[in-house]
Design an enzyme around this catalytic site. Structure first.
Site, PDB file in Angstrom:
ATOM      1  N   HIS A   9      31.080  49.302  56.081  1.00  0.00           N
ATOM      2  CA  HIS A   9      31.596  48.632  54.653  1.00  0.00           C
ATOM      3  C   HIS A   9      32.964  48.502  55.021  1.00  0.00           C
ATOM      4  CE1 HIS A   9      33.130  49.342  50.470  1.00  0.00           C
ATOM      5  NE2 HIS A   9      32.162  48.400  50.247  1.00  0.00           N
ATOM      6  N   ARG A  10      33.193  46.782  54.881  1.00  0.00           N
ATOM      7  CA  ARG A  10      34.680  46.290  55.265  1.00  0.00           C
ATOM      8  C   ARG A  10      35.314  46.925  56.554  1.00  0.00           C
ATOM      9  NH1 ARG A  10      36.950  47.890  49.064  1.00  0.00           N
ATOM     10  NH2 ARG A  10      35.004  47.267  47.914  1.00  0.00           N
ATOM     11  N   ASP A  38      33.889  40.790  52.954  1.00  0.00           N
ATOM     12  CA  ASP A  38      34.021  39.825  51.698  1.00  0.00           C
ATOM     13  C   ASP A  38      34.836  38.424  52.229  1.00  0.00           C
ATOM     14  OD1 ASP A  38      33.103  42.110  49.693  1.00  0.00           O
ATOM     15  OD2 ASP A  38      34.847  43.059  51.030  1.00  0.00           O
ATOM     16  N   LYS A 112      32.565  36.571  47.602  1.00  0.00           N
ATOM     17  CA  LYS A 112      33.022  37.213  46.611  1.00  0.00           C
ATOM     18  C   LYS A 112      33.605  36.179  45.417  1.00  0.00           C
ATOM     19  CE  LYS A 112      35.026  41.060  45.360  1.00  0.00           C
ATOM     20  NZ  LYS A 112      34.227  42.190  45.164  1.00  0.00           N
TER      21      LYS A 112
END
Length: 243
Positions: A9-10, A38, A112
């Site tokens: 995640h990220r 994102d 995003k």
């Protein structure tokens, strides 16, 4: 039942500043199966990788991402105060793809654009992915479901995934209406194994976020979700190996 994939995640954001090149490099080093990040646009129209629509939480800057040029954004420190990472910058989508494209990782690009409208974001993301020839291992997701519909209308060759914040009623049916084949719900909205079974039976895969707690990771492995999106891919990998 297929093995649950582990997506960072990220990047490996539990250990390195989120959405920075070190976080993605660490995710690769830890053996993650995929990465999630994102994308927004700078004021001069360049896709950049950052989560918040504003700069204050993760960088040395302030104000809106979309009101700064690429040069201004990349002059900022994006270490978010994490020791040992001083001076890391907000990467462009191009820079991140240069790191992940040579690997075999699945690449989840979140558009995003649910709070800020970035005209042309869909086309620019598709063009960047096509330039690397990795369309078949890219997943495009968004909380802006109009954007997902636009991607479908643009004949995006990559898989589309519906992001949600709240429990959706029969989300697999909703995904199919949008032309999506995946749902990315918050993990607390997966109320039982039947949720995953019904989605799978409908041809829709389930990838919950953000799954960090040992007990929750184990439960998702038992449920047979397609992937978990986690800040700590190394921990998730170790727990999966025990399952």
């Amino acid at each position: 039942m297929a093995m649950t994939a582990i997506w960072a995640h990220r990047g490996a954001s539990g250990y390195a500043p989120e959405n920075t090149l070190p976080a993605f490099e660490l995710a690769i080093a830890q053996g993650a199966d995929g990465v999630e990040f994102d994308v927004q646009l700078s004021s001069d129209g360049v896709p950049v990788v950052i989560h918040d629509e504003t700069l204050g939480r993760t960088t040395s800057g302030s104000g809106a991402v979309g009101e700064h040029t690429l040069a201004q954004l990349q002059s900022l420190d994006a270490s978010a105060g994490r020791s040992g990472f001083e001076g890391v910058h907000i990467p462009t989508l191009q820079e991140v793809l240069e790191v992940v494209a040579p690997t075999s990782l699945t690449v989840n690009v979140e558009l995003k654009n649910s709070e800020v409208d970035y005209p042309g974001l869909e086309e620019k993301v598709l063009a960047a992915i096509a330039a690397f020839g990795i369309e078949q291992r890219v997943v495009l997701s968004s909380f802006n479901h109009y954007s997902l519909r636009r991607l479908r209308d643009l004949h995006a060759p990559s898989q589309l995934a519906v992001l949600s914040n709240d429990p959706l009623f029969k989300p697999w049916k909703y995904a199919a209406q949008l032309g999506a084949t995946a749902i990315h719900p918050p993990v607390h909205t997966i109320f039982g194994r039947s949720y995953v079974r019904k989605a799978t039976a409908s041809g829709v895969v389930v990838r919950p976020w953000v799954v960090n707690a040992d007990r929750t990771l184990r439960r998702m492995f038992r449920y047979g979700v397609d992937a978990v999106i986690t800040d700590i891919p190394d921990v998730a990998l170790a727990l999966r190996a025990e399952s």
